[in-house]
Every structure is written in C-alpha cells, then in structure tokens.
Design a protein around this motif. Structure first.
Motif, PDB file in Angstrom:
ATOM      1  N   ASN A 197     -13.071  -3.462   1.785  1.00 15.67           N
ATOM      2  CA  ASN A 197     -12.048  -3.469   2.809  1.00 15.67           C
ATOM      3  C   ASN A 197     -12.823  -3.485   4.126  1.00 15.67           C
ATOM      4  O   ASN A 197     -13.338  -2.450   4.558  1.00 15.67           O
TER       5      ASN A 197
ATOM      6  N   ASN B 281       0.867  -1.181   0.000  1.00 15.71           N
ATOM      7  CA  ASN B 281       0.000   0.000   0.000  1.00 15.71           C
ATOM      8  C   ASN B 281       0.907   1.235   0.000  1.00 15.71           C
ATOM      9  O   ASN B 281       1.563   1.535   0.989  1.00 15.71           O
TER      10      ASN B 281
ATOM     11  N   VAL C  47       1.665   4.873   0.333  1.00 20.54           N
ATOM     12  CA  VAL C  47       1.100   6.132   0.826  1.00 20.54           C
ATOM     13  C   VAL C  47       2.197   7.187   0.874  1.00 20.54           C
ATOM     14  O   VAL C  47       3.382   6.873   0.956  1.00 20.54           O
ATOM     15  N   THR C  48       1.761   8.448   0.803  1.00 20.64           N
ATOM     16  CA  THR C  48       2.748   9.533   0.889  1.00 20.64           C
ATOM     17  C   THR C  48       2.613  10.248   2.229  1.00 20.64           C
ATOM     18  O   THR C  48       3.292  11.234   2.466  1.00 20.64           O
ATOM     19  N   GLY C  49       1.715   9.731   3.073  1.00 20.29           N
ATOM     20  CA  GLY C  49       1.631  10.246   4.431  1.00 20.29           C
ATOM     21  C   GLY C  49       0.451  11.154   4.657  1.00 20.29           C
ATOM     22  O   GLY C  49       0.452  12.312   4.238  1.00 20.29           O
ATOM     23  N   ALA C  50      -0.576  10.594   5.326  1.00 22.83           N
ATOM     24  CA  ALA C  50      -1.755  11.385   5.642  1.00 22.83           C
ATOM     25  C   ALA C  50      -1.504  12.240   6.877  1.00 22.83           C
ATOM     26  O   ALA C  50      -2.284  13.130   7.180  1.00 22.83           O
TER      27      ALA C  50
ATOM     28  N   SER D 184      -6.473  12.825  -3.744  1.00 25.98           N
ATOM     29  CA  SER D 184      -6.115  13.925  -4.644  1.00 25.98           C
ATOM     30  C   SER D 184      -5.966  13.411  -6.075  1.00 25.98           C
ATOM     31  O   SER D 184      -5.817  12.208  -6.317  1.00 25.98           O
TER      32      SER D 184
ATOM     33  N   ASN E 155       1.414  18.295  -1.388  1.00 27.14           N
ATOM     34  CA  ASN E 155       0.925  17.176  -2.202  1.00 27.14           C
ATOM     35  C   ASN E 155       1.778  16.965  -3.459  1.00 27.14           C
ATOM     36  O   ASN E 155       2.177  15.838  -3.779  1.00 27.14           O
TER      37      ASN E 155
ATOM     38  N   HIS F 269     -15.511   5.771   6.390  1.00 32.52           N
ATOM     39  CA  HIS F 269     -16.014   4.510   5.833  1.00 32.52           C
ATOM     40  C   HIS F 269     -17.483   4.279   6.186  1.00 32.52           C
ATOM     41  O   HIS F 269     -17.977   4.722   7.212  1.00 32.52           O
TER      42      HIS F 269
ATOM     43  N   ARG G 105       5.219  15.514  -2.613  1.00 33.40           N
ATOM     44  CA  ARG G 105       5.118  14.126  -2.134  1.00 33.40           C
ATOM     45  C   ARG G 105       4.856  13.160  -3.285  1.00 33.40           C
ATOM     46  O   ARG G 105       5.436  12.077  -3.351  1.00 33.40           O
ATOM     47  N   TYR G 106       4.000  13.572  -4.211  1.00 32.94           N
ATOM     48  CA  TYR G 106       3.691  12.642  -5.303  1.00 32.94           C
ATOM     49  C   TYR G 106       4.764  12.636  -6.393  1.00 32.94           C
ATOM     50  O   TYR G 106       4.982  11.603  -7.043  1.00 32.94           O
TER      51      TYR G 106
ATOM     52  N   ALA H 152      -4.362   4.736  -1.943  1.00 29.86           N
ATOM     53  CA  ALA H 152      -5.594   5.128  -1.243  1.00 29.86           C
ATOM     54  C   ALA H 152      -5.781   6.629  -1.175  1.00 29.86           C
ATOM     55  O   ALA H 152      -6.520   7.108  -0.339  1.00 29.86           O
TER      56      ALA H 152
ATOM     57  N   THR I 173     -10.849   3.195  -1.020  1.00 32.79           N
ATOM     58  CA  THR I 173     -11.545   4.474  -0.959  1.00 32.79           C
ATOM     59  C   THR I 173     -12.383   4.527   0.314  1.00 32.79           C
ATOM     60  O   THR I 173     -12.489   3.537   1.032  1.00 32.79           O
TER      61      THR I 173
HETATM   62  C1  LIG Z   1      -8.655   2.970   3.171  1.00 32.11           C
HETATM   63  C2  LIG Z   1      -7.554   3.964   3.321  1.00 32.11           C
HETATM   64  C3  LIG Z   1      -6.393   3.586   3.966  1.00 32.11           C
HETATM   65  C4  LIG Z   1      -5.357   4.487   4.148  1.00 32.11           C
HETATM   66  N1  LIG Z   1      -4.254   4.096   4.830  1.00 32.11           N
HETATM   67  C5  LIG Z   1      -3.272   5.002   5.071  1.00 32.11           C
HETATM   68  C6  LIG Z   1      -2.148   4.633   5.845  1.00 32.11           C
HETATM   69  O1  LIG Z   1      -2.050   3.526   6.335  1.00 32.11           O
HETATM   70  N2  LIG Z   1      -1.186   5.555   6.060  1.00 32.11           N
HETATM   71  C7  LIG Z   1      -1.261   6.838   5.553  1.00 32.11           C
HETATM   72  O2  LIG Z   1      -0.344   7.629   5.753  1.00 32.11           O
HETATM   73  N3  LIG Z   1      -2.341   7.201   4.814  1.00 32.11           N
HETATM   74  C8  LIG Z   1      -3.333   6.319   4.578  1.00 32.11           C
HETATM   75  N4  LIG Z   1      -4.438   6.703   3.866  1.00 32.11           N
HETATM   76  C9  LIG Z   1      -4.503   8.094   3.374  1.00 32.11           C
HETATM   77  C10 LIG Z   1      -4.216   8.190   1.910  1.00 32.11           C
HETATM   78  O3  LIG Z   1      -3.070   7.493   1.520  1.00 32.11           O
HETATM   79  C11 LIG Z   1      -4.060   9.653   1.478  1.00 32.11           C
HETATM   80  O4  LIG Z   1      -2.860  10.199   1.926  1.00 32.11           O
HETATM   81  C12 LIG Z   1      -5.179  10.517   1.960  1.00 32.11           C
HETATM   82  O5  LIG Z   1      -6.377   9.944   1.530  1.00 32.11           O
HETATM   83  C13 LIG Z   1      -5.030  11.954   1.424  1.00 32.11           C
HETATM   84  O6  LIG Z   1      -5.032  11.933   0.041  1.00 32.11           O
HETATM   85  P1  LIG Z   1      -3.843  12.498  -0.838  1.00 32.11           P
HETATM   86  O7  LIG Z   1      -2.602  11.796  -0.397  1.00 32.11           O
HETATM   87  O8  LIG Z   1      -4.228  12.168  -2.223  1.00 32.11           O
HETATM   88  O9  LIG Z   1      -3.757  13.974  -0.569  1.00 32.11           O
HETATM   89  C14 LIG Z   1      -5.483   5.814   3.666  1.00 32.11           C
HETATM   90  C15 LIG Z   1      -6.649   6.192   2.987  1.00 32.11           C
HETATM   91  C16 LIG Z   1      -7.694   5.287   2.821  1.00 32.11           C
HETATM   92  C17 LIG Z   1      -8.928   5.734   2.102  1.00 32.11           C
END
Ligand SMILES: Cc1cc2nc3c(=O)[nH]c(=O)nc-3n(C[C@H](O)[C@H](O)[C@H](O)COP(=O)(O)O)c2cc1C
Length: 453
Positions: free
Chosen positions: A393, A126, A128-131, A222, A147, A366, A150-151, A219, A238
């Motif tokens: 999920n 999975n 991710v770029t860090g929420a 953006s 954003n 969710h 990061r991307y 996930a 999602t």
């Molecule tokens: C089901 C789901 C799981 C996610 N799991 C993680 C995670 O484990 N770690 C994390 O940093 N972000 C997680 N995210 C956040 C996304 O990766 C993303 O960073 C966030 O939705 C913001 O979107 P953006 O990165 O496009 O700006 C998750 C999002 C969703 C919908």
C-alpha cells in the motif's frame, strides 16, 4: 501457472504521508479538494498499472492535527470522491472506506453496489470499525463502543450487506417488451434478517453488483479484526516496519483461513510502504533531511522513549544515542528502529534529534525507506519473497512528486525483474487480484421463496 507478482495500491494522503510533506517547495498543498489533482493522481496510477486507489476515512477532525497528520484532518468523503474518479478512469480498482459502527447495512449495500456499477466492477470496501473514538460525539453517542461490541456489530453488518448484494440473481431481469415482464420474481430474494443488531427484510433496491460480491478489505490489529479479515477479506492492510514481525503476521493470518474454508491465495497481505525515492542515494537522503528539517514539533520525547524502552529525558537532543542495551523491551526492537533511522538518514552516528525525525515521520506505523530505485525495489522484493507481503500500500511522503518518482523510477525496476505487471490483464478489482466471481447464494435454491415474496 504464472509467476506470483506484487500487487500495488496507492494509500492516498493528499498532502503526503510525511507530516511536513506539503511544505516542500515542489509539493501541492491543496490537492485534497481539487478534482483535477485527484484525477491526475488516478491517471498516473493507471499508467503504472497499479491495482488500486485507496482512500481512508475518519469521522472526526481537529485543527491541531495540522502538525501531525494534515492529510487526515480534512479530506473528501470517499463515495463522492471515488464516484468522480470512477468516471475519470477505466481500469484501476477503487477502495472506499466505510465505518460500520456509524452506518446501516442497507445504506452501505446500496451505495457500494451503486459505485460498483458506476466503476464497472472496480470497487472494494475497506471495512473499519473506527480507529477514532471522537466519532461518537459526532453521531449522537456518548462513547465509542469497545472492541468487542464494534466487531460483534461489524460481523453481523457485513453478513447482512453480503446477503443484500445477492438479493437479485444475475439473470433476474427479463425486460421482455412483448410480454411486459420486467423481472422474474422467483429470482428476487428478501433476506429476512433478524439478528442481535439488525432487522433487515430486503431485497436491496439495486441489482446484484457487477462483481457479484464486492471484495472486502480490512486493517485492524486486534484478534477480532484479524478474524473478521480471515473470514471475509480479500486483502488485509497492515503497518509493520520490521521484516520478522511482518512475516509472523503474514503466517498467522494465512494460517487462520482454513477454518473458514478458504485458501492462502484468496487473501493478500499488504503492508504500507513510504518510499522516499531519489535518482541516487544521495539525492534521496538529501530529500529526507529536507523533510526532517521542515517538521513542526516540540520534540516531546515521551512516545519515542516508550518505543525505545529508554527514558530519553535528560539526554541532549543533539547528542549521541544512549546505549541501546539499556532498553527495557525484550528482544532487539529498539536496535531495529535505530537501524531503520540510520539507513534513512544516510549515516551511522545519528543523534537523538535525527532518531526523533524518523520516529515522527513513521509514527503512523508504516515503513519509510529512503533510497535510489534499485535499493527500494530490493527491499520490496525482500519482503515479497520472504512472505512478509503480497504487495504494498504505497504512501508517498509528498505529493505528487513522491508518487511520480515511485511510478517513473521504481515501478520499471519491479517490472524488469518480473515482479509487477506491465499491462492490465483485467478491468475489475477482482480481476486484478485473480479472484473469481462468486456464485449467487440464492441461485441454486428453489425459486419458491422468491416467488412468494
Ligand atoms: C493501512 C491502514 C489503514 C486504515 N484505515 C483506516 C481508516 O480509513 N479509518 C479507520 O477508522 N481506521 C483505519 N485503520 C485502523 C484499523 O481499521 C483499526 O481500527 C486499527 O488498526 C485498530 O485495530 P482494531 O480495530 O483491531 O482495534 C487503518 C489501519 C491500517 C493499518
């Protein structure tokens, strides 16, 4: 061709998705750090023929999250946990979360390839770029990147990892005891990467992983994240709660695939689903009300007011909802949320407090549905046949009972309807999703480059 079927995974929240899930008398509150608990959960998923066990990750924490999301506040590091579960299971896919913003591609290629071996081809990543922007402060940085940065970084990162996985051709190893030749050097490739963010020579110091290319998942919400997903991902997670929005997202992502030479059946859309299952409707609603009563909250109505488009301050908490036509949001978003809350609560005339309970339980995005097994299966089927989801999920509201009820009561209904497998047909992550094993990008090229290295 066989009938299209659902894919199901567990999105693990060890204390349950509901913020108060751990407070139920029957809930296990300390499972996150208990290997036996985690093993039992993984085996339960295999018994149900789930596609995967998914563990999210964040790189920061704070004690006050105890009231909103204790499951994310503290948990095990994903590679460590999943290495253990790889040894405890045989079939289930394992999804590790790695944040590219705070990592190096060589490390990640190495760790993922290693875990793909230890799980015999059951790993997915999975991306991710860090929420969580607080992570920056734990990694010697002042600020979390925006954003775009990061991307940009993630795109190049993923590309480097994918090439590193291919740096050894599948048949590079000869191990000829008579000649002493261990490896055919013409089948080993440095990647010579020099980009904007990384310079990586290669080859990787792990042989090509069993799945060839480890499947990626993403996930983000953006535009950049959706592009990353359309380009690289085998599944996208999602968090929609409305069928129409989920359908729009589904169509939009699938529509982007052709640009990258991909077809819609190579990418699976998997919304989160929080199923609160009871043997009867009444039992499910009673459990929902019990959970609501256990929430620790100061009833801050600000976020809910924003969501509704109606300022709720000044309305009595235990009074009726305001007239929803007052909402300043276009469309009927407010009405839809209220409708979901009514269905979960089990009656029409809900109060502001009851709406708040639903909002708090789903604030992470969710869909929470409350009901007997048939009713929950109906809603899953509705999303599936209407192309809002290729699977779900599953986020049980409490553990392990919330998962057990779903597996014991809802999965058999889905199986009876022909919507879900009754046996595993494969034992790799790719296999569960019907994805073929990609050819090595270097295999078709001349061996000269590799021999010279
Ligand atoms: C089901 C789901 C799981 C996610 N799991 C993680 C995670 O484990 N770690 C994390 O940093 N972000 C997680 N995210 C956040 C996304 O990766 C993303 O960073 C966030 O939705 C913001 O979107 P953006 O990165 O496009 O700006 C998750 C999002 C969703 C919908």
């Amino acid at each position: 061709m066989s009938q299209r079927q659902l894919h199901l995974g567990l999105f693990l929240f060890a204390t349950g998705y509901h913020p108060a899930g751990w407070r139920l008398p029957e809930a296990v509150a300390d499972g996150a750090f208990d290997p036996e608990f985690l093993r039992r959960v993984a085996l339960k998923l295999e018994q149900a023929k789930f596609d995967f066990f998914f563990l999210g990750d964040r790189l920061a924490s704070a004690a006050e999250e105890q009231f909103t999301f204790p499951s994310q506040m503290v948990r095990l590091e994903p590679f460590t946990m999943l290495s253990y579960l790889a040894a405890a299971t045989e079939k289930i896919g394992l999804i590790v979360t790695v944040n590219t913003t705070y990592a190096e591609p060589y490390h990640v290629a190495r760790m993922t390839a290693s875990l793909d071996y230890l799980s015999r081809g059951r790993l997915a990543w999975n991306v991710v770029t860090g929420a969580d922007p607080r992570a920056a402060l734990n990694f010697s940085r002042e600020k979390h990147w925006d954003n775009a940065k990061r991307y940009d970084y993630a795109d190049e990162f993923v590309d480097v990892v994918k090439r590193l996985w291919d740096s050894w051709e599948d048949d590079a190893f000869i191990r000829d005891k008579s000649t002493g030749v261990f490896v055919d050097e013409s089948k080993v490739h440095a990647i010579h990467h020099r980009g904007s963010h990384f310079s990586v020579l290669g080859p990787l110091n792990v042989a090509r992983p069993p799945q060839g290319q480890i499947p990626l998942l993403s996930a983000g919400t953006s535009e950049r994240s959706q592009e990353l997903g359309a380009r690289f991902s085998s599944a996208i997670f999602t968090g929609e709660i409305l069928l129409e929005e989920a359908r729009r997202f589904y169509a939009s992502i699938k529509g982007k695939l052709a640009r990258y030479g991909r077809t819609p059946d190579e990418l699976f859309i998997m919304p989160g689903l929080v199923p609160l299952v009871g043997r009867t409707q009444e039992e499910a609603h009673a459990k929902y009300r019990e959970l609501s009563s256990l929430l620790v909250t100061d009833f801050n109505l600000g976020p809910l007011s924003n969501r509704l488009g109606i300022d709720l301050s000044g309305y009595p908490l235990d009074g009726p909802l305001p007239d929803l036509s007052l909402s300043n949001h276009p469309g009927d978003k407010a009405r839809r949320l209220v409708e979901l809350a009514r269905r979960a609560t089990g009656h029409e005339d809900i109060t502001i407090r009851e709406l708040f309970h639903y909002f708090a339980a789903t604030a992470r995005g969710h869909l929470l549905i409350v009901g007997d097994p048939e009713r929950i299966a109906d809603q899953m089927e509705e999303w599936f046949v209407n192309e809002a989801a290729d699977g779900f999920n599953i986020c049980p509201p409490y553990m392990p009972g919330g998962l057990d009820l779903f597996v014991d009561l809802v999965v058999p209904v889905l199986q009876r309807r022909g919507l879900f497998r009754t046996e595993y047909e494969a034992s790799t992550f790719r296999g569960h999703f019907g994805l073929s094993r990609p050819e090595n990008r270097y295999a078709k090229r001349t061996a000269l480059q590799g021999a010279a290295e």
